[in-house]
Design a protein around this motif. Structure first.
Motif, mmCIF file in Angstrom:
data_model
loop_
_atom_site.group_PDB
_atom_site.id
_atom_site.type_symbol
_atom_site.label_atom_id
_atom_site.label_comp_id
_atom_site.label_asym_id
_atom_site.label_seq_id
_atom_site.Cartn_x
_atom_site.Cartn_y
_atom_site.Cartn_z
ATOM 1 N N TRP A 18 1.010 -1.675 -0.122
ATOM 2 C CA TRP A 18 -0.113 0.361 0.092
ATOM 3 C C TRP A 18 0.515 1.144 -0.007
ATOM 4 C CZ3 TRP A 18 -2.923 -2.454 -2.033
ATOM 5 C CH2 TRP A 18 -4.440 -3.526 -0.925
ATOM 6 N N SER A 21 1.737 2.067 -3.161
ATOM 7 C CA SER A 21 1.111 2.528 -4.242
ATOM 8 C C SER A 21 1.079 3.743 -3.951
ATOM 9 C CB SER A 21 -0.356 1.979 -4.372
ATOM 10 O OG SER A 21 0.108 0.386 -4.211
ATOM 11 N N ALA A 58 -10.196 -0.620 1.824
ATOM 12 C CA ALA A 58 -10.828 -1.461 1.235
ATOM 13 C C ALA A 58 -12.291 -1.097 1.177
ATOM 14 C CB ALA A 58 -10.613 -2.154 2.273
ATOM 15 N N GLY A 60 -15.600 -4.139 1.348
ATOM 16 C CA GLY A 60 -15.916 -5.559 0.107
ATOM 17 C C GLY A 60 -14.501 -6.676 -0.200
ATOM 18 N N GLU A 61 -14.381 -6.586 -1.622
ATOM 19 C CA GLU A 61 -13.241 -7.664 -2.086
ATOM 20 C C GLU A 61 -11.634 -6.798 -2.660
ATOM 21 O OE1 GLU A 61 -14.491 -11.181 -3.947
ATOM 22 O OE2 GLU A 61 -15.685 -11.804 -2.460
ATOM 23 N N SER A 62 -12.887 -5.685 -2.908
ATOM 24 C CA SER A 62 -11.279 -4.603 -3.412
ATOM 25 C C SER A 62 -10.985 -3.350 -3.349
ATOM 26 C CB SER A 62 -12.930 -3.550 -4.204
ATOM 27 O OG SER A 62 -13.884 -3.113 -4.594
ATOM 28 N N VAL A 63 -10.140 -3.333 -3.483
ATOM 29 C CA VAL A 63 -8.992 -1.777 -2.675
ATOM 30 C C VAL A 63 -9.030 -0.654 -4.083
ATOM 31 C CG1 VAL A 63 -6.778 -1.011 -2.117
ATOM 32 C CG2 VAL A 63 -8.393 -3.254 -0.974
ATOM 33 N N SER A 64 -9.783 0.625 -3.011
ATOM 34 C CA SER A 64 -9.775 1.598 -3.924
ATOM 35 C C SER A 64 -8.236 2.683 -3.731
ATOM 36 C CB SER A 64 -10.475 2.024 -4.257
ATOM 37 O OG SER A 64 -11.046 2.932 -2.637
#
Length: 253
Positions: A18, A21, A58, A60-64
């Motif tokens: 992270w 990123s 985070a 759900g199952e996604s990361v933005s």
């Protein structure tokens, strides 16, 4: 109004991926910020205290990756909009500017405290749009106090609306990284009893990434934080010239 502490899930240094990123997010070539306005100057106290913010969220199952603006209000704390750090923030960092350009390494955020404002006495012509907005502020506690930057004090008694306000923002375009820092004048056109302000940008448009940017009053030559950019009211998203300003409310902090 409610207050909810939201500590980072673990120490940021454990999120190697992270942080990498975030470094990329805050370090790539600058892009356009506020459309129009003026390039921030190195000797401008507002520019020196404004930051660009990157956060990994985070859902759900996604990361933005979220990108916003904010302002240093003490050596250890940054004020921004709560929707900039919404959800489950895995990591966050801020970066300062030298004039209009990002400078230095990102400073990690250690903790987030969010504050949501209740809508109150909304002008009728804006009620439908404002009902969909999140009108909020957030405080970010930095991992270490910042040196060499002068924070901007918060306007603690906004009992008189200035005829002009000023916004600083490091918005984005084309999906690229930390934006060029610009400032623009605002003309207040409505205010609620809770302090929520609606203002029109003069000769400019507020864009993506300007959310959370500081709005200041500059009476007596000393800027004071009036609030933060919360949302844009526009028929041509994502940019527009009508800005919703969430009030800075030290009593809640």
């Amino acid at each position: 109004m409610y207050k909810r502490q939201m500590p980072i899930m673990q120490r940021l240094k454990s999120y190697v991926g992270w942080i990498s990123s975030l470094w990329l997010l805050l370090s790539v070539a600058p892009a356009q910020a506020i459309e129009g306005g003026r390039l921030a100057r190195a000797n401008d106290p507002l520019a020196a205290a404004t930051v660009t913010i990157g956060s990994v969220v985070a859902g759900g199952e996604s990361v933005s990756l979220n990108r916003c603006s904010g302002v240093l209000i003490s050596p250890e704390y940054v004020l921004t909009a709560a929707h900039c750090v919404r959800g489950n923030a895995l990591a966050a960092a801020v970066r300062f500017f030298s004039g209009s350009r990002p400078t230095g390494r990102p400073v990690r955020v250690a903790q987030v405290a969010r504050y949501a404002l209740q809508e109150d006495d909304v002008p009728r012509e804006y009620a439908a749009s404002l009902a969909e907005l999140s009108l909020d502020t957030a405080i970010l506690r930095l991992e270490a106090p910042v040196r060499g930057r002068r924070p901007i004090m918060v306007e603690r008694r906004p009992d008189r609306v200035p005829s002009r306000l000023r916004l600083a923002g490091a918005g984005l375009s084309g999906g690229r990284g930390a934006g060029i820092l610009r400032t623009t004048l605002l003309e207040p056109i409505a205010i609620t009893r809770s302090g929520l302000t609606i203002a029109r940008a003069i000769g400019s448009r507020v864009c993506v990434g300007d959310s959370g940017g500081p709005v200041v009053a500059e009476g007596r030559g000393v800027p004071r934080v009036w609030g933060v950019a919360s949302a844009v009211m526009t028929r041509e998203p994502p940019c527009g010239d009508t800005l919703v300003i969430a009030p800075a409310n030290p009593a809640a902090w």
